[in-house]
Design an enzyme around this catalytic site. Structure first.
Site, PDB file in Angstrom:
ATOM      1  N   ARG A 165       0.830  -1.213   0.000  1.00 52.02           N
ATOM      2  CA  ARG A 165       0.000   0.000   0.000  1.00 52.02           C
ATOM      3  C   ARG A 165       0.864   1.262   0.000  1.00 52.02           C
ATOM      4  NH1 ARG A 165      -2.182  -3.752  -1.014  1.00 52.02           N
ATOM      5  NH2 ARG A 165      -4.126  -4.633  -0.243  1.00 52.02           N
ATOM      6  N   SER A 238     -11.420  -0.650   3.336  1.00 50.01           N
ATOM      7  CA  SER A 238     -10.552  -0.985   4.462  1.00 50.01           C
ATOM      8  C   SER A 238      -9.868   0.279   4.972  1.00 50.01           C
ATOM      9  CB  SER A 238      -9.502  -2.018   4.029  1.00 50.01           C
ATOM     10  OG  SER A 238     -10.123  -3.218   3.619  1.00 50.01           O
ATOM     11  N   GLU A 334      -5.208   3.712   5.954  1.00 56.44           N
ATOM     12  CA  GLU A 334      -5.042   3.646   4.508  1.00 56.44           C
ATOM     13  C   GLU A 334      -5.457   4.941   3.806  1.00 56.44           C
ATOM     14  OE1 GLU A 334      -6.099   0.544   1.939  1.00 56.44           O
ATOM     15  OE2 GLU A 334      -5.693  -1.071   3.356  1.00 56.44           O
TER      16      GLU A 334
END
Length: 340
Positions: A165, A238, A334
């Site tokens: 990520r 998420s 995130e």
């Protein structure tokens, strides 16, 4: 001529449904409009913020300067060589539509990344991933505008510093604006079925022959069963990354929590399931005003209607503090936060 909207409400431009205003908003559909907008921002010393699909975003306050909403469209096959096919998509293309287009062409490689919200241009920033596949696995290159040099450049995979990520584009925010993306796909099925639920779903079909379209449909079913539809319940998917810990820390945690899922990584560290940690701490289904944790998936924070960015961030911070105190593990968010 650019059509700049002053004091624009961004509620419909972020999947959390947070109502905050951009000082100025402009939609850009091609490179010429983008360069015009950047030139105008430079002239007036306006800060510049990029906005794609708004699916990985928390608006924590008004956004100053000029917000560029990337709306470029276009997708094409660039080359074919044996089984290898390179495709290109403009940055504003919808990601899931791009996946479906590639499947319609009989191409394989993107099926595990089906139904991920957002745009093609945002995909490399986050190095999106799901069900055992990350974007870097199929990444060929991006064409970018370098705001430091004023040049349009092509960056290949080795230049992009991809990690879990993470990417060059997150590490040097604001420098590169992604114009278009190239992906290296295959005309021969090679399904990636290592992820447990996906492997089980594939086995249940009874099919013996690889089929990328079926894999995509199974991925969509799994995602829809686990993640709320933002059009029905506002969220950004998420919210926390799965944390990476040392082998020693993973072993110590599993001695205390035998059910803790952990996955060894190529560098010897272990990836833990953030959702499992949050659920064990009792946050699943909790709610504070209109900010809450989804009832079915503890990794997803939701907006039940009128939550502000500060409400979402406050809830996230309390979860982070609790997980750190209980497990000694730090959770990293995130989504990108704007307006602070």
């Amino acid at each position: 001529m650019l059509d700049i909207i002053n004091n624009a409400d961004l509620r419909t431009h972020n999947t959390f449904g947070i109502s905050e205003h951009a000082e100025r908003l402009v939609f850009v559909e091609n490179d010429r409009q983008l360069l015009q907008a950047l030139s105008l921002a430079d002239k007036h010393a306006w800060p510049v913020t990029l906005l794609g699909g708004g699916s990985n975003l928390v608006l924590a306050g008004p956004v100053r300067g000029l917000v560029l909403a990337i709306r470029s469209r276009g997708r094409r096959v660039v080359s074919r060589s044996g089984r290898e096919v390179i495709i290109e998509a403009e940055a504003g293309e919808n990601w899931h539509a791009l996946v479906n287009w590639s499947l319609d062409l009989g191409l394989c490689g993107l099926e595990n990344l089906s139904l991920i919200p957002g745009t093609a241009g945002a995909a490399p920033v986050q190095n999106i991933g799901a069900y055992g596949v990350e974007l870097e696995d199929v990444f060929e290159s991006v064409e970018v505008y370098d705001r430091c040099t004023g040049d349009i450049r092509r960056l290949h995979r080795e230049h992009c510093r991809f990690a879990y990520r993470d990417s060059l584009f997150k590490q040097e925010p604001g420098r590169y604006i992604i114009l278009r993306l190239r992906l290296r796909l295959s005309s021969v099925p090679d399904p990636k079925l290592g992820y447990g639920p996906l492997a089980n779903a594939w086995q249940a079909t009874g099919l013996q022959r690889a089929d990328a379209r079926v894999v995509s449909e199974l991925v969509c079913q799994i995602r829809q069963s686990k993640l709320p539809d933002p059009s029905q319940l506002a969220n950004a998917g998420s919210f926390f990354k799965n944390p990476l810990v040392t082998a020693e820390q993973a072993e110590a945690l599993q001695q205390c929590w035998p059910g803790l899922p952990s996955y060894m990584q190529p560098d010897g560290r272990y990836k833990l399931a953030a959702g499992w940690l949050i659920e064990q701490a009792g946050w699943k289904g909790s709610r504070d005003g209109d900010a809450g944790v989804h009832r079915e998936q503890a990794l997803v924070l939701v907006n039940y209607g009128r939550a502000r960015g500060e409400d979402i961030m406050g809830l996230a911070t309390r979860i982070q503090t609790d997980i750190r105190q209980r497990f000694g593990v730090s959770l990293e968010m995130e989504p990108i936060v704007l307006g602070l």
